[in-house]
Design an enzyme around this catalytic site. Structure first.
Site, mmCIF file in Angstrom:
data_model
loop_
_atom_site.group_PDB
_atom_site.id
_atom_site.type_symbol
_atom_site.label_atom_id
_atom_site.label_comp_id
_atom_site.label_asym_id
_atom_site.label_seq_id
_atom_site.Cartn_x
_atom_site.Cartn_y
_atom_site.Cartn_z
ATOM 1 N N ASP A 104 1.159 -1.206 -0.238
ATOM 2 C CA ASP A 104 -0.153 -0.112 -0.100
ATOM 3 C C ASP A 104 0.747 1.659 -0.121
ATOM 4 O O ASP A 104 1.794 1.405 0.548
ATOM 5 C CB ASP A 104 -1.224 -0.024 0.922
ATOM 6 C CG ASP A 104 -2.227 1.331 0.880
ATOM 7 O OD1 ASP A 104 -2.751 1.028 0.015
ATOM 8 O OD2 ASP A 104 -2.807 1.811 2.159
ATOM 9 N N ASN A 130 -10.289 -3.051 -6.336
ATOM 10 C CA ASN A 130 -9.898 -2.429 -7.159
ATOM 11 C C ASN A 130 -10.326 -1.260 -8.271
ATOM 12 O O ASN A 130 -9.774 -0.066 -9.036
ATOM 13 C CB ASN A 130 -8.587 -2.690 -7.294
ATOM 14 C CG ASN A 130 -7.558 -1.973 -6.032
ATOM 15 O OD1 ASN A 130 -6.465 -3.060 -5.890
ATOM 16 N ND2 ASN A 130 -7.723 -1.399 -4.712
#
Length: 241
Positions: free
Chosen positions: A19, A67
């Site tokens: 991330d 996503n």
């Protein structure tokens, strides 16, 4: 291997939620895809470091089922990046003895990308130095749902009965059925959540949430996290002796 990492106590399987690529780019006044490209280069360094650090299995979270909610431009850019990464890195991964696998639902991925994934899996299938698993269009709940559907089909076909169903049986229908469960899950960027990643497999994993953004996560920091893991006591619900 760094002297403070004991292979007897270090994690055999490490999973990473990579991330912070977008924020890393924004801090530099660049578009988010610039950060994703930097993150892809970091993957190469971390994979290369695994043999020295005695990490046999590495699983990385590349793209989640959630996503797709990102902008169309970012998703399209990520898909191009995945294709280019596989094309450029295939030979190097093979020569370094890396066995590559992909987990997740491939139905929504484009044919060219799926073809590259299939080719890389086949080419590296006999490698055993490092086992790299890439979670692409992956979600933990989606994986368990798909496994349950396959299990139900086997019962419908008479190959299993409801009495055969237990945790071990269900595990055989997961994307990760050939892998050991992760010992350690690392999330970069300062976020302290698991984001639907390896929900079943990480039931007893240790977690490490670190502030470093993924493109800045070096081999040296990786080694420090592994050394910290070695000092933990894993009891799996039992009481210390």
């Amino acid at each position: 291997m760094p002297k403070d990492i004991d292979p007897k106590t270090g994690p055999r399987h490490v999973a990473i939620i990579m991330d912070g690529n977008g924020r890393w780019a924004q801090q530099r006044g660049r578009p988010r895809l610039f950060g994703h490209h930097a993150g892809a280069r970091r993957v190469r360094e971390i994979v290369s470091a695994c043999p020295e650090l005695d990490v046999k299995y590495l699983t990385i979270f590349a793209f989640s089922t959630e996503n797709w909610k990102r902008t169309q431009a970012e998703v399209a850019g990520l898909m191009r990046l995945f294709r280019r990464y596989l094309e450029r890195e295939a030979r190097d991964l093979y020569e370094k003895g890396v066995c590559v696998r992909f987990i997740g639902d491939r139905v929504r991925l484009d044919d060219k990308l799926v073809s590259l994934m299939d080719e890389l899996e086949l080419r590296t299938a006999d490698n055993d130095r490092v086992h790299l698993t890439v979670a692409l269009n992956y979600g933990g709940r989606d994986e368990v749902t798909r496994a349950a559907k396959r299990l139900a089909f086997e019962i419908e076909q008479g190959r299993l009965t409801h009495d055969d169903v237990d945790a071990e049986t269900l595990s055989r229908f997961l994307d990760t059925h050939v892998l050991p469960d992760p010992d350690l899950v690392i999330r970069t960027s300062g976020e302290a959540r698991i984001s639907n990643f390896l929900l079943w497999q990480s039931a007893y994993a240790e977690y490490e949430f670190i502030d470093t953004l993924w493109p800045d996560f070096t081999k040296e920091e990786f080694a420090r996290v592994l050394a910290s893991y070695g000092g933990r006591e894993r009891r799996f619900g039992a009481v210390p002796a």
